[in-house]
Design a protein around this motif. Structure first.
Motif, PDB file in Angstrom:
ATOM      1  N   UNK A 139      24.326  19.526  -0.521  1.00 37.11           N
ATOM      2  CA  UNK A 139      23.020  20.159  -0.484  1.00 37.11           C
ATOM      3  C   UNK A 139      22.687  20.715  -1.775  1.00 37.11           C
ATOM      4  N   UNK A 140      21.905  20.906  -2.638  1.00 41.38           N
ATOM      5  CA  UNK A 140      21.719  21.600  -3.866  1.00 41.38           C
ATOM      6  C   UNK A 140      20.402  22.800  -3.697  1.00 41.38           C
ATOM      7  N   UNK A 141      20.411  23.632  -4.570  1.00 41.06           N
ATOM      8  CA  UNK A 141      18.961  24.186  -4.651  1.00 41.06           C
ATOM      9  C   UNK A 141      17.815  23.424  -5.379  1.00 41.06           C
ATOM     10  N   UNK A 142      16.567  23.846  -4.671  1.00 45.35           N
ATOM     11  CA  UNK A 142      15.532  23.056  -5.226  1.00 45.35           C
ATOM     12  C   UNK A 142      15.172  23.455  -6.653  1.00 45.35           C
ATOM     13  N   UNK A 147      14.980  27.516 -11.734  1.00 44.52           N
ATOM     14  CA  UNK A 147      15.332  26.244 -11.984  1.00 44.52           C
ATOM     15  C   UNK A 147      16.547  26.026 -12.452  1.00 44.52           C
ATOM     16  N   UNK A 148      17.314  27.215 -13.122  1.00 44.31           N
ATOM     17  CA  UNK A 148      18.808  26.857 -13.541  1.00 44.31           C
ATOM     18  C   UNK A 148      19.594  26.806 -12.596  1.00 44.31           C
ATOM     19  N   UNK A 149      19.367  27.264 -11.581  1.00 40.78           N
ATOM     20  CA  UNK A 149      20.268  27.076 -10.335  1.00 40.78           C
ATOM     21  C   UNK A 149      20.357  25.609  -9.945  1.00 40.78           C
ATOM     22  N   UNK A 150      19.216  25.219  -9.765  1.00 39.03           N
ATOM     23  CA  UNK A 150      19.070  23.689  -9.594  1.00 39.03           C
ATOM     24  C   UNK A 150      19.856  22.859 -10.444  1.00 39.03           C
ATOM     25  N   UNK A 151      19.682  22.992 -11.683  1.00 39.32           N
ATOM     26  CA  UNK A 151      20.448  22.505 -12.596  1.00 39.32           C
ATOM     27  C   UNK A 151      22.080  22.307 -12.486  1.00 39.32           C
ATOM     28  N   UNK A 195       7.593  33.743  -6.512  1.00 38.17           N
ATOM     29  CA  UNK A 195       6.424  33.227  -7.325  1.00 38.17           C
ATOM     30  C   UNK A 195       5.667  32.506  -6.362  1.00 38.17           C
ATOM     31  N   UNK A 196       5.667  32.256  -5.242  1.00 37.77           N
ATOM     32  CA  UNK A 196       4.973  31.545  -4.240  1.00 37.77           C
ATOM     33  C   UNK A 196       5.263  30.106  -4.263  1.00 37.77           C
ATOM     34  N   UNK A 197       6.499  29.644  -4.680  1.00 36.76           N
ATOM     35  CA  UNK A 197       6.902  28.324  -4.389  1.00 36.76           C
ATOM     36  C   UNK A 197       7.641  28.189  -3.166  1.00 36.76           C
ATOM     37  N   UNK A 198       7.967  27.099  -2.560  1.00 38.68           N
ATOM     38  CA  UNK A 198       8.640  26.889  -1.228  1.00 38.68           C
ATOM     39  C   UNK A 198      10.389  27.408  -1.535  1.00 38.68           C
ATOM     40  N   UNK A 199      10.497  28.226  -0.726  1.00 37.80           N
ATOM     41  CA  UNK A 199      11.950  28.495  -0.686  1.00 37.80           C
ATOM     42  C   UNK A 199      12.812  27.335  -0.185  1.00 37.80           C
ATOM     43  N   UNK A 200      14.039  27.568  -0.575  1.00 35.76           N
ATOM     44  CA  UNK A 200      15.280  26.561  -0.120  1.00 35.76           C
ATOM     45  C   UNK A 200      15.364  26.809   1.387  1.00 35.76           C
ATOM     46  N   UNK A 201      15.466  25.711   2.363  1.00 34.21           N
ATOM     47  CA  UNK A 201      15.537  25.698   4.029  1.00 34.21           C
ATOM     48  C   UNK A 201      16.854  26.410   4.204  1.00 34.21           C
TER      49      UNK A 201
END
Length: 259
Positions: A139-142, A147-151, A195-201
């Motif tokens: 399970x990875x960051x969205x 976004x660097x956390x996702x990459x 920033x208003x985007x969905x947090x990771x669960x």
């Protein structure tokens, strides 16, 4: 019998930790500032239970895997390894109703040692007891907010999965987030980042991202699947194989070299 086994395991783990702590202290004192700092989180504990099935107890298995992963990673140059817990009980002295506080404390610990990455080690079960569910996923960051956390999470997760598959495990096509890759994200349905985007669960992932470093959750195998349980989650040697696979995947991703 079960109590005696736990006592024996506790003694063994304490001895291993004492040795690794001595070694790790010298490493920290000599560590360069640009060393990779990896924090391994053995998921759950005997206060905040993980999955229990047949004779399998996730908190014990996760701790074994984390110790073996740490032991293997420390064979490489340029890496300092910490663990969020080193025993069976809650490392922060919290009660059974304080799971959220325990998760926050684990992230805070990783932040306190300037973690480059937090890797939480787990095993899985199917709540519907679907015995066909098997294999590994990460399970990875969205991609939201940082976004660097996702990459990092995506590529590190893929490197670890490659090594886990080499042990004979399948890639799990998680029914909550099916995509066939074993790399999954899950968004909160109600909470957002600044920033208003969905947090990771998952709390570990979203709290780590907010703190400025990536977190991934490695789900090695399913204790509710007979093959996974018998062939990968039954002996210390099998836990060692999983820990070494994790460490190899981490080392490959970060380009570490053996001492």
């Amino acid at each position: 019998m079960k109590s005696n086994l736990k006592k024996c395991l506790s003694v063994i783990l304490c001895l291993v930790f004492a040795i690794s702590l001595f070694v790790n202290t010298s490493v920290v004192s000599e560590a360069k500032k640009d060393n990779l700092i990896v924090v391994l989180d053995a998921g759950h504990d005997t206060t905040h239970f993980g999955c229990h099935y047949e004779n399998f107890e996730e908190g014990i298995a996760n701790l074994y895997i984390a110790y073996y992963c740490k032991q293997e990673l420390e064979k490489y140059y340029g890496v300092t390894v910490y663990m969020t817990r080193t025993g069976f009980t809650c490392p922060y002295g919290l009660d059974a109703d304080s799971k959220a506080d325990c998760l926050s404390a684990r992230v805070n610990y990783a932040k306190s040692v300037n973690a480059d990455v937090l890797i939480s080690l787990h095993n899985d079960y199917d709540p519907d007891v679907d015995y066909s569910q098997n294999g590994s996923k990460v399970i990875i960051p969205n991609p939201n907010y940082k976004p660097e956390c996702y990459v990092t999470g995506h590529d590190l997760g893929q490197s670890i999965l490659t090594e886990l598959v080499a042990t004979g495990l399948n890639i799990n096509n998680w029914k909550l987030c099916p995509n066939g890759t074993g790399l999954v994200t899950r968004d909160s349905e109600s909470s957002t980042y600044p920033d208003g985007t969905a947090r990771d669960y998952y709390a570990l992932i979203n709290k780590a991202k907010t703190s400025g470093f990536p977190c991934i959750i490695v789900e090695h195998a399913f204790c509710t699947n007979y093959s996974d349980r018998v062939n990968h989650l039954s002996t210390p040697e099998q836990y060692q194989e999983l820990g070494v696979a994790d460490a190899t995947g981490i080392a490959n991703y970060y380009g570490l070299t053996l001492k």
